[in-house]
Design a protein around this motif. Sequence first.
Motif, short mmCIF file in Angstrom:
data_model
loop_
_atom_site.label_atom_id
_atom_site.label_comp_id
_atom_site.label_asym_id
_atom_site.label_seq_id
_atom_site.Cartn_x
_atom_site.Cartn_y
_atom_site.Cartn_z
N TYR A 320 -2.85 -11.27 9.97
CA TYR A 320 -1.47 -10.39 8.16
C TYR A 320 -2.34 -9.29 8.20
O TYR A 320 -1.94 -9.01 6.61
N ASN A 321 -3.15 -8.62 8.98
CA ASN A 321 -3.91 -7.43 8.43
C ASN A 321 -4.57 -7.84 6.88
O ASN A 321 -4.34 -7.18 6.50
N ASN A 322 -4.95 -9.07 7.26
CA ASN A 322 -5.52 -9.17 5.95
C ASN A 322 -6.90 -10.71 5.74
O ASN A 322 -7.64 -9.97 5.92
N GLU A 323 -6.75 -11.87 6.75
CA GLU A 323 -8.14 -12.32 6.74
C GLU A 323 -8.42 -12.06 8.68
O GLU A 323 -7.90 -11.48 9.33
N VAL A 324 -9.96 -12.20 8.85
CA VAL A 324 -10.81 -11.76 9.83
C VAL A 324 -10.95 -12.92 10.08
O VAL A 324 -11.86 -13.65 9.89
N VAL A 335 -10.35 -8.49 5.05
CA VAL A 335 -9.94 -7.41 5.61
C VAL A 335 -10.71 -5.36 5.05
O VAL A 335 -11.88 -5.01 4.72
N GLY A 336 -9.94 -5.67 3.19
CA GLY A 336 -10.98 -5.32 2.47
C GLY A 336 -12.01 -5.42 2.17
O GLY A 336 -12.53 -4.74 1.36
N GLY A 343 -14.45 -0.56 11.99
CA GLY A 343 -13.40 -0.89 12.58
C GLY A 343 -12.34 -0.91 13.66
O GLY A 343 -12.23 -1.39 14.63
N ILE A 344 -12.07 0.42 13.53
CA ILE A 344 -11.00 0.49 14.43
C ILE A 344 -11.34 1.37 15.18
O ILE A 344 -10.83 1.37 16.67
#
Length: 436
Positions: A320-324, A335-336, A343-344
């Motif tokens: 969810y674009n949150n936890e890595v 992610v923050g 990373g991209i």
Amino acid sequence: MDRIKTGILLLVLCLLCLGAVQKRFGFVRSKPLNGVFPVTPKPAFSCSTFMTGEYQDKLRLSIEDSVGFKPDFVRLYNQIDYSLFSIAHASRMVVGKEGYLFADTYIKGYTGVDFVGTHLLDNKVAMVKFLQDYLWRKKGILLLVVFAPGKGFYYPEYIPSRYLKEKKELTNYGYYLQRFKEEGILHIDFNQWLIDMKDTSRYMLYPMNGIHWSSYGAFLCADSLQKYLSVKLDRPVPRMVVDSLEITDIARDDDNDQERTMNLAVRIPHPPMAYPKFRFTYDSIRPKPAALFVGDSFYWYWYYNGIIENTFRNKEFWYYNNEVYPEQFTAPKNVGQLDFVEGILRQDVIVLLQTNGGYGELGYGWVDVAYDYLFPGPTRAKTIQQQMQANPEWMKTLENKANERKITTNYMMRLDAIYMMNQEIKSHPLNRRSLQ
């Protein structure tokens, strides 16, 4: 007659005492309930809490949580409600026609109740178009949007009629699909692909009692993705070879994850399910492609069955674009806390795995953040960030929020600016929410 009455009374008294006896001696081992059920500890007595009633409330909860045979009583209660009234005692679950189980979010995705508006989605589409072109032409990175299947779209015939009364013409998934085709945005639509095979497939592609694609359906989609990447990247990609196919009447793994959360006394009958046994082949000496997946829980079948590990040289997943992940398995990682751009840019492939069109939030926020970092020109979000930076009190608030969430202040600023921008777009007169 008196003996019968006495016998009944004794039986009732025994049943009433049974829970207490089980709690004290534990002579029968009850199977624990599925899910998280915190137990209320016995409270410490104090005059103040006794006078306010707080002590009594906590003591009652503690007794209820620790009563003997509680898991068995819960299952019996849940089974009666499910069998007689089609009530599921599980969070946000709906019992559909013929016993098919749905998450209410999947029904909303199909009926368009959660549609966020055309103007907002047009803005997201423009961002994806820029990112896909920029990453491929400038960096040689393939950005691919993959639409995972949604149970509401796959089984609309089993959705309760009361929900279909709210059906809208526009859905987030449908509108994204339309605009992607118009803009020539690369994507794979596994939702429609599985629907097209629904009447011809020998085995279930979407389970009756599960929230995700079936193990068989997930395998087919992974095989298709491998072929697609081999063509688009113009390089060999590891492939899967099926050695056998096990057919069973018992749904297992995630094919009955919804049923498990209901904690029933009796298993729900299920059509036969297929479970492929496979291995991987790779004939090239070239390194496997590096990939970043951003998405939801549809990813986990591919991960736990070795498909990610054997297809790519890394296992990066931003849940969810949150936890890595996989770092999150050992210690919290957000992610923050990452160098987002790095990373991209270290990837060969970036896959945005979307269910129901991401409920309107493409990449679950990844698209907005990536665009904010990579787009060279001015944007509304960047203007808001400049206003934030010029206001010390605002920046102090952002710093406190960032510390609470354990992310960088810079990332927190971007998130808040993007949120404010999207709220402006949602309230714009052009952001048509529905045609009905």
